[in-house]
Design a protein around this motif. Structure first.
Motif, PDB file in Angstrom:
ATOM      1  N   LEU A  81       0.778  -1.227   0.131  1.00 56.14           N
ATOM      2  CA  LEU A  81      -0.009   0.183  -0.051  1.00 56.14           C
ATOM      3  C   LEU A  81       0.678   1.100  -0.135  1.00 56.14           C
ATOM      4  CD1 LEU A  81      -3.049   1.046   0.166  1.00 56.14           C
ATOM      5  CD2 LEU A  81      -2.643   1.079   2.643  1.00 56.14           C
ATOM      6  N   GLU A  82       0.851   1.995  -1.106  1.00 58.19           N
ATOM      7  CA  GLU A  82       1.437   3.188  -1.283  1.00 58.19           C
ATOM      8  C   GLU A  82       3.124   3.135  -1.060  1.00 58.19           C
ATOM      9  OE1 GLU A  82       0.319   5.897  -2.423  1.00 58.19           O
ATOM     10  OE2 GLU A  82      -1.403   5.153  -2.696  1.00 58.19           O
ATOM     11  N   PRO A 113       0.920   9.651   4.251  1.00 56.83           N
ATOM     12  CA  PRO A 113      -0.061  10.522   3.719  1.00 56.83           C
ATOM     13  C   PRO A 113       0.535  12.082   3.800  1.00 56.83           C
ATOM     14  CG  PRO A 113      -0.999   9.294   5.342  1.00 56.83           C
ATOM     15  CD  PRO A 113       0.644   8.799   5.398  1.00 56.83           C
ATOM     16  N   ASN A 114       1.496  12.606   4.607  1.00 59.30           N
ATOM     17  CA  ASN A 114       2.155  13.716   4.511  1.00 59.30           C
ATOM     18  C   ASN A 114       3.139  13.946   3.350  1.00 59.30           C
ATOM     19  OD1 ASN A 114       4.354  12.366   5.564  1.00 59.30           O
ATOM     20  ND2 ASN A 114       4.428  13.271   7.550  1.00 59.30           N
ATOM     21  N   GLY A 115       3.274  12.729   2.518  1.00 61.04           N
ATOM     22  CA  GLY A 115       4.540  12.875   1.450  1.00 61.04           C
ATOM     23  C   GLY A 115       5.672  12.421   1.768  1.00 61.04           C
ATOM     24  N   GLU A 116       5.950  12.248   2.890  1.00 64.36           N
ATOM     25  CA  GLU A 116       7.387  11.736   3.324  1.00 64.36           C
ATOM     26  C   GLU A 116       7.515  10.200   3.275  1.00 64.36           C
ATOM     27  OE1 GLU A 116       9.760  10.605   7.707  1.00 64.36           O
ATOM     28  OE2 GLU A 116       7.621  11.855   7.728  1.00 64.36           O
ATOM     29  N   ILE A 117       8.769   9.716   2.584  1.00 62.40           N
ATOM     30  CA  ILE A 117       9.013   8.524   2.628  1.00 62.40           C
ATOM     31  C   ILE A 117       9.787   7.977   3.614  1.00 62.40           C
ATOM     32  CG2 ILE A 117      10.427   6.751   1.181  1.00 62.40           C
ATOM     33  CD1 ILE A 117      10.293   8.790  -1.328  1.00 62.40           C
ATOM     34  N   VAL A 118       9.237   6.757   4.103  1.00 55.28           N
ATOM     35  CA  VAL A 118       9.717   6.138   5.404  1.00 55.28           C
ATOM     36  C   VAL A 118      10.317   4.557   5.015  1.00 55.28           C
ATOM     37  CG1 VAL A 118       7.530   5.259   6.088  1.00 55.28           C
ATOM     38  CG2 VAL A 118       9.309   5.138   7.679  1.00 55.28           C
ATOM     39  N   VAL A 123      15.601   8.191 -11.322  1.00 55.34           N
ATOM     40  CA  VAL A 123      14.430   8.210 -11.673  1.00 55.34           C
ATOM     41  C   VAL A 123      14.103   8.415 -13.374  1.00 55.34           C
ATOM     42  CG1 VAL A 123      12.024   9.683 -11.829  1.00 55.34           C
ATOM     43  CG2 VAL A 123      13.546   9.352  -9.441  1.00 55.34           C
ATOM     44  N   SER A 124      15.010   8.875 -13.901  1.00 55.87           N
ATOM     45  CA  SER A 124      15.093   8.998 -15.336  1.00 55.87           C
ATOM     46  C   SER A 124      15.198   7.659 -16.118  1.00 55.87           C
ATOM     47  CB  SER A 124      16.173  10.114 -15.862  1.00 55.87           C
ATOM     48  OG  SER A 124      16.217  10.154 -17.248  1.00 55.87           O
ATOM     49  N   ASN A 125      16.240   7.050 -15.628  1.00 56.84           N
ATOM     50  CA  ASN A 125      16.541   5.525 -16.109  1.00 56.84           C
ATOM     51  C   ASN A 125      15.353   4.654 -15.601  1.00 56.84           C
ATOM     52  OD1 ASN A 125      19.173   6.274 -17.260  1.00 56.84           O
ATOM     53  ND2 ASN A 125      20.221   6.249 -15.613  1.00 56.84           N
ATOM     54  N   THR A 177      -1.136  -6.747 -14.405  1.00 59.19           N
ATOM     55  CA  THR A 177      -0.972  -6.612 -13.052  1.00 59.19           C
ATOM     56  C   THR A 177       0.156  -5.561 -12.881  1.00 59.19           C
ATOM     57  OG1 THR A 177       0.578  -8.418 -13.053  1.00 59.19           O
ATOM     58  CG2 THR A 177      -1.342  -8.922 -12.529  1.00 59.19           C
ATOM     59  N   THR A 178       0.554  -5.004 -13.810  1.00 56.53           N
ATOM     60  CA  THR A 178       1.433  -3.640 -13.630  1.00 56.53           C
ATOM     61  C   THR A 178       1.094  -2.597 -14.572  1.00 56.53           C
ATOM     62  OG1 THR A 178       2.875  -4.334 -15.749  1.00 56.53           O
ATOM     63  CG2 THR A 178       3.622  -5.502 -13.374  1.00 56.53           C
ATOM     64  N   LYS A 179       1.211  -1.452 -14.018  1.00 54.93           N
ATOM     65  CA  LYS A 179       0.800  -0.191 -14.490  1.00 54.93           C
ATOM     66  C   LYS A 179       1.915   0.664 -14.469  1.00 54.93           C
ATOM     67  CE  LYS A 179      -3.519  -1.536 -15.274  1.00 54.93           C
ATOM     68  NZ  LYS A 179      -3.838  -1.815 -16.747  1.00 54.93           N
ATOM     69  N   GLU A 180       1.949   1.567 -15.491  1.00 60.69           N
ATOM     70  CA  GLU A 180       3.158   2.747 -15.616  1.00 60.69           C
ATOM     71  C   GLU A 180       3.092   3.664 -14.347  1.00 60.69           C
ATOM     72  OE1 GLU A 180       5.677   3.033 -17.318  1.00 60.69           O
ATOM     73  OE2 GLU A 180       5.466   1.563 -18.668  1.00 60.69           O
ATOM     74  N   PRO A 181       4.045   3.825 -13.397  1.00 63.46           N
ATOM     75  CA  PRO A 181       4.167   4.293 -12.207  1.00 63.46           C
ATOM     76  C   PRO A 181       4.596   5.957 -12.195  1.00 63.46           C
ATOM     77  CG  PRO A 181       6.216   3.388 -12.409  1.00 63.46           C
ATOM     78  CD  PRO A 181       5.479   2.991 -13.582  1.00 63.46           C
ATOM     79  N   ASP A 182       4.148   6.760 -11.532  1.00 64.44           N
ATOM     80  CA  ASP A 182       4.617   8.230 -11.667  1.00 64.44           C
ATOM     81  C   ASP A 182       6.050   8.237 -11.037  1.00 64.44           C
ATOM     82  OD1 ASP A 182       4.133   8.523  -8.844  1.00 64.44           O
ATOM     83  OD2 ASP A 182       2.068   9.041  -9.235  1.00 64.44           O
ATOM     84  N   ASP A 183       6.596   9.527 -11.219  1.00 61.86           N
ATOM     85  CA  ASP A 183       7.900   9.869 -10.598  1.00 61.86           C
ATOM     86  C   ASP A 183       7.911   9.451  -8.873  1.00 61.86           C
ATOM     87  OD1 ASP A 183       8.538  10.138 -13.265  1.00 61.86           O
ATOM     88  OD2 ASP A 183       9.275  12.189 -12.970  1.00 61.86           O
ATOM     89  N   ASP A 184       6.905   9.747  -8.396  1.00 58.52           N
ATOM     90  CA  ASP A 184       6.946   9.725  -6.915  1.00 58.52           C
ATOM     91  C   ASP A 184       6.935   8.412  -6.632  1.00 58.52           C
ATOM     92  OD1 ASP A 184       6.862  12.595  -6.707  1.00 58.52           O
ATOM     93  OD2 ASP A 184       4.619  12.642  -6.333  1.00 58.52           O
ATOM     94  N   MET A 185       6.278   7.391  -7.275  1.00 59.26           N
ATOM     95  CA  MET A 185       6.368   5.949  -7.078  1.00 59.26           C
ATOM     96  C   MET A 185       7.627   5.384  -7.309  1.00 59.26           C
ATOM     97  SD  MET A 185       2.653   5.181  -8.534  1.00 59.26           S
ATOM     98  CE  MET A 185       1.123   5.398  -7.840  1.00 59.26           C
ATOM     99  N   ILE A 186       8.309   6.055  -8.207  1.00 60.46           N
ATOM    100  CA  ILE A 186       9.554   5.472  -8.548  1.00 60.46           C
ATOM    101  C   ILE A 186      10.463   5.592  -7.638  1.00 60.46           C
ATOM    102  CG2 ILE A 186      11.542   5.869 -10.034  1.00 60.46           C
ATOM    103  CD1 ILE A 186       9.539   6.008 -12.545  1.00 60.46           C
TER     104      ILE A 186
END
Length: 335
Positions: free
Chosen positions: A20-21, A38-43, A201-203, A285-294
């Motif tokens: 999940l996220e 939820p606040n955008g921080e990556i833990v 992220v680019s690669n 079962t896979t979709k293209e992610p956005d950069d935040d997910m990458i």
């Protein structure tokens, strides 16, 4: 140093799953779960995980080791999923009577109790939906088609149809769609480093979201191998026919694991052909992610895997930090 395009792929040994996220990545006995709160921080949480057969010689026996890997993937997967979901639970709600009863039964180990219960419930649901239901339908069809071989094939086709239909239905759910996007980010990260590209992220964005060692491919192999086994293994008793379909799950899992393992380590033409159906399924079962997910997926990889050392050992070059800087500038310019 001039960058070179490389078609060669090197096996990294890392694998993971979407949560999940976030993304869970595993490398040998180490695993990490990266989650965007939820606040955008990556833990990021990382720890060791020793499976149910840890230290046993059985783990070196082909077709047997796959059974342990399957069990471990279920346990670690649910553990990681529970961790990620903890950041999105309502914390202001008062415990219900059911929560209090579960706490009493589990002697204060509610999380462990729920994880075991959820695992067993999910397993039972999967058996009922993908094993028992196709068989029950095929039994109805057998009244009109007297050819046992044809009925066995129909059962297998029904099993695959129900599985694909199930994926199509759940993919319409928003949270599942995002889960599939993180699944894509996980694959893209692994493909990126196994193709010899720096993990940026680019690669990662330019890498494929399909990978031959995916759990989706594993599940499809389970379906296909079950068709073959159930075609040849037949008994007269209705109860025994259902029992055999359940009892043979470890055998089917062991065979499927060996195929997936081989597919991840070789580019042999025949293996590519065998892997093709699993790659087609991954388009669902896979979709293209956005950069935040990458970014989340990269954090998970870096917590358990030294990709710079891997590129040096496998592809023979040291990472020039200017490459990473150039990629960062390119990403900023594109925004």
């Amino acid at each position: 140093m001039k960058r070179r395009k490389r078609k060669i792929r090197h096996y990294s040994g890392i694998g993971g799953q979407a949560v999940l996220e976030g993304v869970m990545m595993k490398n040998k006995d180490m695993y990490a779960v990266a989650v965007r709160k939820p606040n955008g921080e990556i833990v990021v949480e990382h720890d060791e995980y020793h499976g149910v057969g840890y230290g046993s010689k059985l783990l070196s026996i082909p077709f047997v080791r796959g059974i342990f890997v399957f069990i471990d993937s279920l346990i670690l997967g649910l553990k990681s999923l529970n961790y990620s979901s903890s950041f999105y639970e309502e914390t202001n709600e008062k415990p219900t009577k059911l929560d209090e009863e579960i706490d009493k039964v589990s002697s204060g180990h509610e999380d462990t109790f729920l994880m075991v219960f959820t695992t067993l419930l999910s397993f039972a649901f999967a058996i009922a939906l993908f094993m028992v239901l196709p068989y029950a339908i095929s039994e109805v069809i057998s009244k009109y088609a007297r050819n046992d071989s044809l009925v066995a094939i129909v059962e297998g086709v029904l099993r695959i149809f129900i599985f694909v239909l199930y994926i199509l239905i759940i993919s319409r759910i928003r949270d599942i769609k995002r889960l599939f996007m993180y699944h894509g980010a996980e694959h893209k990260c692994i493909n990126c480093i196994e193709k010899g590209r720096p993990l940026t992220v680019s690669n990662v964005r330019k890498s494929s979201r399909l990978h031959k060692r995916c759990g989706s491919s594993f599940m499809l192999f389970v379906m296909l191998i079950s068709i073959i086994l159930f075609f040849f293994i037949r008994v007269d008793s209705y109860v025994w026919r259902v029992a055999i379909r359940i009892l043979l799950i470890p055998v089917i899992s062991g065979i499927s694991y060996e195929i997936i393992r081989l597919a991840g380590r070789t580019n042999f033409f025949l293996v590519k052909m065998i892997s093709a159906p699993g790659l087609w399924l991954q388009r669902l079962t896979t979709k293209e992610p956005d950069d935040d997910m990458i970014e989340v997926a990269i954090k998970s990889v870096e917590a358990v895997f030294d990709w710079k050392e891997f590129l040096s050992d496998s592809f023979g070059y040291e990472i020039d930090e200017s490459w990473l800087a150039d990629d960062d500038k390119a990403d900023q310019a594109a925004e």
